[in-house]
Scaffold this motif. Sequence first.
Motif, PDB file in Angstrom:
ATOM      1  N   GLY A   1       0.904  -1.184   0.107  1.00 26.45           N
ATOM      2  CA  GLY A   1       0.088  -0.036  -0.027  1.00 26.45           C
ATOM      3  C   GLY A   1       0.805   1.491   0.036  1.00 26.45           C
ATOM      4  N   THR A   2       2.146   1.083   0.109  1.00 28.32           N
ATOM      5  CA  THR A   2       3.017   2.390   0.207  1.00 28.32           C
ATOM      6  C   THR A   2       3.491   2.640  -1.227  1.00 28.32           C
ATOM      7  N   PRO A   3       3.167   3.849  -1.744  1.00 27.97           N
ATOM      8  CA  PRO A   3       3.390   4.292  -3.202  1.00 27.97           C
ATOM      9  C   PRO A   3       4.777   4.072  -3.388  1.00 27.97           C
ATOM     10  N   LEU A   4       5.422   3.604  -4.515  1.00 26.41           N
ATOM     11  CA  LEU A   4       6.878   3.528  -4.683  1.00 26.41           C
ATOM     12  C   LEU A   4       7.153   5.196  -5.573  1.00 26.41           C
ATOM     13  N   SER A   5       8.279   5.603  -5.290  1.00 27.02           N
ATOM     14  CA  SER A   5       8.697   6.758  -6.009  1.00 27.02           C
ATOM     15  C   SER A   5       8.833   6.519  -7.418  1.00 27.02           C
ATOM     16  N   LYS A   6       8.484   7.639  -8.350  1.00 26.02           N
ATOM     17  CA  LYS A   6       8.455   7.399  -9.768  1.00 26.02           C
ATOM     18  C   LYS A   6       9.763   8.302 -10.060  1.00 26.02           C
TER      19      LYS A   6
ATOM     20  N   GLY B   1      12.630   7.651  -9.224  1.00 27.80           N
ATOM     21  CA  GLY B   1      13.869   6.659  -9.416  1.00 27.80           C
ATOM     22  C   GLY B   1      15.000   6.911  -8.306  1.00 27.80           C
ATOM     23  N   LYS B   2      14.866   7.635  -7.293  1.00 33.44           N
ATOM     24  CA  LYS B   2      15.652   7.871  -6.258  1.00 33.44           C
ATOM     25  C   LYS B   2      15.816   6.782  -5.222  1.00 33.44           C
ATOM     26  N   ARG B   3      16.904   6.498  -4.607  1.00 32.04           N
ATOM     27  CA  ARG B   3      17.095   5.367  -3.921  1.00 32.04           C
ATOM     28  C   ARG B   3      17.260   5.827  -2.417  1.00 32.04           C
ATOM     29  N   VAL B   4      17.199   4.951  -1.567  1.00 33.32           N
ATOM     30  CA  VAL B   4      17.377   5.333  -0.276  1.00 33.32           C
ATOM     31  C   VAL B   4      17.996   4.236   0.440  1.00 33.32           C
ATOM     32  N   SER B   5      19.166   4.726   1.248  1.00 30.53           N
ATOM     33  CA  SER B   5      19.945   3.606   2.105  1.00 30.53           C
ATOM     34  C   SER B   5      19.607   3.741   3.712  1.00 30.53           C
ATOM     35  N   LEU B   6      19.309   2.721   4.148  1.00 34.05           N
ATOM     36  CA  LEU B   6      18.847   2.455   5.625  1.00 34.05           C
ATOM     37  C   LEU B   6      19.444   1.124   6.176  1.00 34.05           C
TER      38      LEU B   6
ATOM     39  N   ALA C   1      14.098   1.609  -3.415  1.00 38.37           N
ATOM     40  CA  ALA C   1      13.604   2.926  -3.964  1.00 38.37           C
ATOM     41  C   ALA C   1      12.976   3.757  -2.941  1.00 38.37           C
ATOM     42  N   GLU C   2      12.812   5.118  -3.254  1.00 42.63           N
ATOM     43  CA  GLU C   2      12.371   6.097  -2.156  1.00 42.63           C
ATOM     44  C   GLU C   2      10.741   5.746  -2.373  1.00 42.63           C
ATOM     45  N   GLY C   3      10.238   5.699  -1.173  1.00 41.30           N
ATOM     46  CA  GLY C   3       8.826   5.469  -1.020  1.00 41.30           C
ATOM     47  C   GLY C   3       8.333   3.947  -0.649  1.00 41.30           C
ATOM     48  N   THR C   4       9.283   3.192  -0.687  1.00 41.27           N
ATOM     49  CA  THR C   4       9.263   1.810  -0.314  1.00 41.27           C
ATOM     50  C   THR C   4       9.041   1.820   1.368  1.00 41.27           C
ATOM     51  N   SER C   5       8.022   0.910   1.741  1.00 42.38           N
ATOM     52  CA  SER C   5       7.703   0.686   3.255  1.00 42.38           C
ATOM     53  C   SER C   5       8.834   0.001   3.789  1.00 42.38           C
TER      54      SER C   5
END
Length: 951
Positions: free
Chosen positions: A10-15, A17-22, A32-36
């Motif tokens: 249910g969490t929209p993924l970013s369109k 193309g940005k990436r997030v590191s955690l 991808a940005e927007g991933t739960s």
Amino acid sequence: MLSIIEHDFGTPLSKSGKRVSLEIDGFTVDVAEGTSVMRAAASIGIAIPKLCATEMLDAFGSCRLCLVQVEGMKGYPASCTTPVAPGMKVTTQNKKLADVRRGVMELYISDHPLDCLTCPANGHCELQDMAGVVGLREVRYGYAGENHLDAKKDESNPYFTFDPSKCIVCSRCVRACEEVQGTFALTIEGRGFDSKVAASQNDSFLDSECVSCGACVQACPTATLSEKSLIAKGQAEHSITTTCAYCGVGCSFRAEMKGQELVRMVPNMDGQANHGHSCVKGRFAIGYTTHPDRITKPMIRARIGDPWREVSWEEAIKHTAAEFRRIQKQYGRDSVGGITSSRCTNEETYLVQKLVRAAFGNNNVDTCARVCHSPTGYGLKNTLGESAGTQDFDSVMLADVIFVIGANPTDGHPVFASQMKRRLRQGAKLIVADPRRIDLIRTPHIEAQHHLQLRPGTNVALINSVAHVIVAEGLLNEAFVAQRCEKESFDKWRAFVGELRNSPEAMETVTGVPAAEVRAAARLYATGGNGAIYYGLGVTEHSQGSTMVMGIANLAMATGNIGREGVGVNPLRGQNNVQGSCDMGSFPHEFPGYRHVSGNEVRHQFEQAWGVPLQSEPGLRIPNMFEAALDGEFKALYIEGEDIAQSDPNIQHVHAALGAMECVVVQDLFLNETAKFAHVFLPGSSFLEKDGTFTNAERRISLVRKVMDAPGGYADWEITQLLSNALGYPMQYKHASEVMDEIASLTPTFQGVSFARINELGSIQWPCNAEHPEGTPVMHVDEFVRGKGRFLVTEYVPTRERVNGKYPLILTTGRILSQYNVGAQTRRTENNVWHAEDRLELHPQDAEDRGIKSGDWVGIQSRAGETVLRALVSERMQPGVVYTTFHFPGSGANVITTENSDWATNCPEYKVTAVEIMRVSQPSEWQKRYHEFSEAQQEMLDKAKHVVAAR
């Protein structure tokens, strides 16, 4: 389908193309940005406990089982609704989280029956699984106080039960009904301890707005919603993925089996046409495959007035071959032919046309697509260069304006309709052109911007007036037309539609649609962004069906709405393999791949492959076969899977033609209406009993896999092969895959298709060849198949079927959600609970003028005949127009339809019949004769079975 392709619990993924590191539990994750957080954890193999989260639905965060700790954040956020952030540090497991989760689970179990060993969900219950995951070992409270354990079951629905005592109020069923199906039939009623799932206004499921699609059953994590077949038969021990044999959507299902017994059909999450969704027919209406009406032994008789005689396969095939050879010797080579069905696989259809061309030695082959979508093939071939729709279903999710013409998706193509409704709820605009107010015009959270309620038979006048506005107001996509289309044909078309006689004002008296509405709709389609047209039998089943298809193609080209996602010309095929039956060369003038039989190069290719000379002249179409039979020139017909004595127009004429033949061979599951005129009956196989492929409305080729043995002993393609061998033309295929290999070797658009390749990719959309090795989701991207797009002038020619003082009303026909086509399958299931008879819908004004009320018996008389139906007074209709379905043979709907047909293809004009109606108290004379004849035929069948039993 955004909830699957671009959502993550249910969490929209970013369109972007940005990436997030955690960091999760000490592991570095890049997503991808927007991933739960939940999906990010899953991507590295960390499964966070959950109950309310599912990939089919938007995030909800209600179960509180997926809580995690995030450094620097207060409390314990739900991982399903928390998006990742750069540098975030997440802990998914520690003692505090474990204690919280056990406490949450203990509360759930405290109000849940502990009958796991006898529960139908035992072994696949998510509540049971999560209790184990969190380590719950005791429940300290619950049963002594107030609880819901005595809540009454709702067993009203014929296919599933609702047991509220097992409900954990996770809302997954409610959200599935809203987000996946779009019906909004379920809700959570009450608050706190008193909250519960309710259908509509606390109705039973049967009486509610529920359409029995099964999305709620699929979503339920417990046994609250369970299939009755699962309760009765127990859990399956294996499953096989196959393709639904109902409408042209082509849904993928897992047939869950216990040996040879089907337990249930479960929609396949990986299904590329349905993405895990289903409708009441594909999910539940499968009982016909084991219905006692199934004929499982071959039967023959000398005359249709004789009793049937059960015989061996050897005798049946030998007798049939001898009769066809006798008739050809006596009456000539062209005195026999064959008809195949859109219910059959590609391989079966291919072999029938090969049998006719190579073994019979003529081109007298046709298919039921003749009476539904033959104008689609003709119209699109002549304008765009290919006889098929241009898009995949997922393309609708990028449409900004959806123009539905002569189609009723929620009833005819419900799974695709759910996807379309999802896009409309997201903000796409809707235009509907239909004489009737279909559900899509106003449904929860959706309202059409324009309903062009035209008079039946005036489609071409309407499309010309829409085009006139686009030309006159300068709304053309001049750049697209200049680059992609023929200049000369475009100039002729622009001059034609630009004439004032085609303006909305001039056409208003013809179509009945206010000129202002037409102008507004035309502007919206031309300027609203991506414009997608979806059309159905309300376009094709007219005397100008082919003209209208051309008009639609003209409109798409003129506005540049073709060749990319979100646009296109999209015919919604009625049956499961209408597209495939046309692809396979089932028409008398074409070889597979839509290549004319007169083409020497193509014909020589087939002659070399098949080893026999082939005819260069087109054979007889279905209507021509009937005329030739009545003239004494056509004497034998092999019919595989089609019931022409019910489905074709003016059936009294059809019955006379069948009665004039000397050898009618019916190959089917049931002793259908056509079999009453048959001399040979060969028991066919259902889709569960054979291997093959279907091609859906988006050109998607999917595997049909055998899950059980055919009670008659043979798959349909094997029966055709037996007959061909007996006629002296050898066919030696060992498996349906070998037939597809031959199709691929002879058909350019199928060159890259094989069972192995389909199995690898899941499905393939043709064209599939060296240029498109994985298929073609969107056609005509850089150029049209024919090179330059061709505009064609679409002059409106009024139908010959006119109203007058004797016949002042227009009858039009269509389908309903719970029944399918001629009803041979669905009438033998519990779907009759929703629709047990064909009814005549009429406007209150027409009803009042004639003293008719809902429930009255009404006689309907046309120039072709008369019948009697029960009335349903409905404001869906416009005054002067009445409507019925055609699912029940005894209703005689096609007794009153005429022989008027499309000028190019002979597709019948089912949608326009002039009639008069009146209150009556008894059946029509035709219905009396029908019931007498049916009873006599049943008596003959019973005698045949009695003789066999006596032996």
